[in-house]
Design a protein around this motif. Sequence first.
Motif, PDB file in Angstrom:
ATOM      1  N   LEU A 712       0.953  -1.397  -0.051  1.00  0.00           N
ATOM      2  CA  LEU A 712      -0.107   0.114   0.064  1.00  0.00           C
ATOM      3  C   LEU A 712       0.789   1.252  -0.003  1.00  0.00           C
ATOM      4  CD1 LEU A 712      -2.882  -0.828   2.704  1.00  0.00           C
ATOM      5  CD2 LEU A 712      -2.973  -1.137   0.268  1.00  0.00           C
ATOM      6  N   ASP A 713       0.539   2.141  -0.724  1.00  0.00           N
ATOM      7  CA  ASP A 713       1.098   3.557  -0.521  1.00  0.00           C
ATOM      8  C   ASP A 713      -0.242   4.713  -0.861  1.00  0.00           C
ATOM      9  OD1 ASP A 713       2.488   5.821  -0.558  1.00  0.00           O
ATOM     10  OD2 ASP A 713       3.547   5.530  -2.184  1.00  0.00           O
ATOM     11  N   LEU A 714      -0.854   4.903   0.248  1.00  0.00           N
ATOM     12  CA  LEU A 714      -2.223   5.475   0.061  1.00  0.00           C
ATOM     13  C   LEU A 714      -2.128   7.020   0.912  1.00  0.00           C
ATOM     14  CD1 LEU A 714      -4.937   2.940   1.068  1.00  0.00           C
ATOM     15  CD2 LEU A 714      -4.045   3.445  -1.269  1.00  0.00           C
ATOM     16  N   ARG A 732      -0.826   8.589   5.847  1.00  0.00           N
ATOM     17  CA  ARG A 732       0.070   8.159   4.742  1.00  0.00           C
ATOM     18  C   ARG A 732       0.064   6.442   5.127  1.00  0.00           C
ATOM     19  NH1 ARG A 732       5.721   9.272   1.205  1.00  0.00           N
ATOM     20  NH2 ARG A 732       5.093   7.652  -0.233  1.00  0.00           N
ATOM     21  N   VAL A 733      -0.794   5.532   4.371  1.00  0.00           N
ATOM     22  CA  VAL A 733      -0.763   4.394   4.830  1.00  0.00           C
ATOM     23  C   VAL A 733       0.130   3.773   3.998  1.00  0.00           C
ATOM     24  CG1 VAL A 733      -2.465   2.390   5.033  1.00  0.00           C
ATOM     25  CG2 VAL A 733      -3.336   4.617   5.302  1.00  0.00           C
ATOM     26  N   GLY A 734       1.120   2.906   4.742  1.00  0.00           N
ATOM     27  CA  GLY A 734       1.954   1.773   3.926  1.00  0.00           C
ATOM     28  C   GLY A 734       1.442   0.412   4.461  1.00  0.00           C
ATOM     29  N   GLY A 735       2.634  -0.347   4.248  1.00  0.00           N
ATOM     30  CA  GLY A 735       2.227  -1.951   4.729  1.00  0.00           C
ATOM     31  C   GLY A 735       1.668  -2.636   3.602  1.00  0.00           C
ATOM     32  N   THR A 736       0.708  -3.700   3.858  1.00  0.00           N
ATOM     33  CA  THR A 736       0.142  -4.254   3.102  1.00  0.00           C
ATOM     34  C   THR A 736      -1.390  -4.294   3.392  1.00  0.00           C
ATOM     35  OG1 THR A 736       0.144  -6.562   4.167  1.00  0.00           O
ATOM     36  CG2 THR A 736       1.824  -5.863   2.616  1.00  0.00           C
ATOM     37  N   LEU A 737      -2.356  -4.814   2.461  1.00  0.00           N
ATOM     38  CA  LEU A 737      -3.801  -5.046   2.545  1.00  0.00           C
ATOM     39  C   LEU A 737      -4.209  -5.646   3.980  1.00  0.00           C
ATOM     40  CD1 LEU A 737      -5.056  -5.661  -1.246  1.00  0.00           C
ATOM     41  CD2 LEU A 737      -5.446  -3.671   0.267  1.00  0.00           C
ATOM     42  N   SER A 738      -3.275  -6.908   3.892  1.00  0.00           N
ATOM     43  CA  SER A 738      -3.528  -7.659   5.533  1.00  0.00           C
ATOM     44  C   SER A 738      -3.072  -7.233   6.523  1.00  0.00           C
ATOM     45  CB  SER A 738      -3.471  -9.013   5.097  1.00  0.00           C
ATOM     46  OG  SER A 738      -1.855  -8.850   4.941  1.00  0.00           O
ATOM     47  N   ALA A 739      -2.095  -6.012   6.622  1.00  0.00           N
ATOM     48  CA  ALA A 739      -1.473  -5.470   7.624  1.00  0.00           C
ATOM     49  C   ALA A 739      -0.882  -4.152   7.291  1.00  0.00           C
ATOM     50  CB  ALA A 739       0.043  -6.207   8.041  1.00  0.00           C
ATOM     51  N   PRO A 740      -1.948  -3.147   7.188  1.00  0.00           N
ATOM     52  CA  PRO A 740      -1.684  -1.607   7.006  1.00  0.00           C
ATOM     53  C   PRO A 740      -1.010  -1.080   8.032  1.00  0.00           C
ATOM     54  CG  PRO A 740      -3.999  -1.917   7.431  1.00  0.00           C
ATOM     55  CD  PRO A 740      -3.337  -3.106   7.529  1.00  0.00           C
ATOM     56  N   ARG A 741       0.025   0.145   7.859  1.00  0.00           N
ATOM     57  CA  ARG A 741       0.812   0.727   8.786  1.00  0.00           C
ATOM     58  C   ARG A 741       0.327   2.095   8.458  1.00  0.00           C
ATOM     59  NH1 ARG A 741       4.876  -2.750   7.125  1.00  0.00           N
ATOM     60  NH2 ARG A 741       5.906  -1.009   6.047  1.00  0.00           N
TER      61      ARG A 741
END
Length: 826
Positions: A712-714, A732-741
């Motif tokens: 993710l880069d939202l 700013r949301v990083g990580g992945t769909l299953s584990a957003p950061r």
Amino acid sequence: MAHNGNGRRILLGSVAALVVIAGGAGLAVKSMLDPDALRTKAIAAIEKQTGRKVRMGALELHVLPSLSLSVSDVGLSDMAGGAYTDMVTADSLQASMGLMALLHHEIRLEDLKLVHPVVHLERTDRGEANWRLSPTGAQATATPEGGATQAASDWKVQIGSIRITNADLDWDDRMSGSRGKVVLDHINLSDVDGAKPEIDVAGHNDSGSFTLAGHTGAINLTSTARASWPVALQAAFRAGGQQVGQLAVDGTVADPDHMKGYNIKLDGNIASLKAIEAFVPGMSLPDVRRLSLKANVVDGSAADKAGSTPLLNSLHLDTGAVDAGQYLSGLTLQGLSVDAPGPKDAVTIRSQGAWQGQGLKLSGTLGSLQQVEQAALSHLADPLPLSLDMSGDPGSLRIAGTLGGSRAVVNVNASAGRLPLPNGAVIDHLDASTHLVSEDNGAHFQLSDIVVKSTQVSLKGALDLSVHGGHAGVPLVSGALDASWVNADTLMGNATAGKADASTTTPANARDSNDALPFDRLRKLDADLRLTAAQLEFEGDEYHNALSHISLRNGLLKVDPLQAEGTGRRVSGQFEVDASGSVPTVSGKIGTLVLPATWLESKAGLSNMVQGALQVVGEVRSQGNTAAELRTGMTGHLGVSMVNGTVSGSALGELLGDAARGALGSGPIALRCFGLHMSMADRQANVDTIGVQTNALTVTGKGTVGMASQALDLHLVPQVMISGTGASVPLRVGGTLSAPRPKMDGGADGRYAIGLLLGGSKSNAVADPCPATLKAAREGQAGPEPTTAAPKAQSSGGAAGLLGNSKASPDVNKAAGLLKGLGILK
């Protein structure tokens, strides 16, 4: 006393004299016999009687206490083309030998003992069995190690009794599909060359043990003609320290070597059929308890034909509980009874049990026992009359007519007050009927006059199945079903499933995405189906004039058109799956498609964030054999939107972090609108529109999602509202769909653009993202609008000049408290 002492001396003297005489006689016999010559005679005789090569080590003769022999390293060769060099091997052989028989050129062995024999039994798919021995007269001589040749054609070997311990037996019967191995603890055969050899066998494998006792007719390995060979055997089986079954076999066999011409009575009982499965590897048996069987089995094949055809002359079968779930999900039977007193008597069936927790009873008749067997052997090319009635709590079902034959006709009628279906679905007040016709010996089936009426569905139509009517002879299904009313929600169980808390639902297992999808099934069937529905309820919305045409040929599946008129929108689209090549291609042009959110998210491997009816538009294309390949190779553009659904507070909290988690809670939240639009290429989705609005939260943004990595880069801007006061902070949301950061997103100067929304007497509407979001996500297509108004608050300046001011208004202090409570300020 003296007299008694003299008697004892005379007796002892006599015994001593007999021992001396016997020993002398034995030594004399031994001196006359040549062990090598005797070994040569034995090899030649056995090879002549069996047609197989024989291997023997050195033969030793013993004269005390009686004449006997011992041989090491014994072997009998396998049949030509067999899987093994030797069919039978043994570490050693020991036996007593009849002295007088030698005078008649006969090697008679008594109490023959084999130490640790290994036996390999094999039957090919053509019926060639290695236990069938072929006597031959071609071998008249055998050559011992010394090179001398000695005539042996007039010698033969006879065996009186056999004792075997610790034998390894394995079998591979490719005709029946059975294969396995057991250890035979002992095999005792007595009167082997008599009229009724006695058999005593005990063995075991990893799962249990068994015994076999009784007698057969005379054993003559070289004879091919035997009349009325008797069989009387009793078998018992144990597993887990308990007896699980026993079987008595009594009758005659005309040709036991080829198992032909038999007339056998079977009488047995089994505590659990599954427990017996361990003794017949390769067979999958149903879970049946307390089975009792009485039957008369005869060979129904012609005498001059290879193989045999078992036929039943009589049958009586009773069982206890039967778990029939592998045949029909949720079906259990308390008992089953099948009876046919004679071959021309009808087969009667009685049973009672439960299906999906509902009680039921089954009764009926099939044709005669002969008709049932002929229909089974001919795969229903021969006709089979039947009349079956099933009734109980769910309803009733009647099937009557004739199956099989050149033309079979069956009428089916069913009714039910409330019929449960999988996934919590039901059918109420069901009344259904159809007329089944089978022609061309089962190559063509027609279901005509299909009528189904119930609370959830009302339809009529006809279906046609041609077993070899498709390309390259695959089956072809064609026909039309026209419904006046279909409630898809209740038929699919969606009405129940939709009420579940989305936060409790787990995503699809990611490992499954690498499994090959069953595209090969599309190459094994052709279809041409037309489906219509005048009125359709799906995901809480009503649709009219629904129409779909499904065609499948040579692995190419087309759904065109797919259309319906809904409230505020028109459903339309066309789809294609081309599985004719090695790499399937999936494509679709979607004007508007409505799908359950939970279904779509599960296919994408996501946790269920939203609940409701998703409107999907766009054009997509991909290729691959697995879900992962299809997902990563997707190209095109896609928009997804929803109004008036629900969203999971916990899922939003994971995505937005402290900026929303404390204010939203973990349960479902009413969703005013949701929209997302993206374009896909080069294993990445570029999301140009993200919009979410609930009564307490508004989110807008954009970003990218990796199609393969799910990285993710939202860039999101959430606005949280509590009692007319709110705050917004860029994330700013990083990580992945299953584990957003998620983390706060600073501007170019590193400062965070935090905003406040303050309530007051004159309030303005918060900027409503729904119109723009829905327009982008729907790509201009029509759709329903939110039924609630956007939340309102008074707009205020930035937080920098307001926070920490002791003279600030109560609204400002409330905002400062909100930011601190959300963890934005410390």
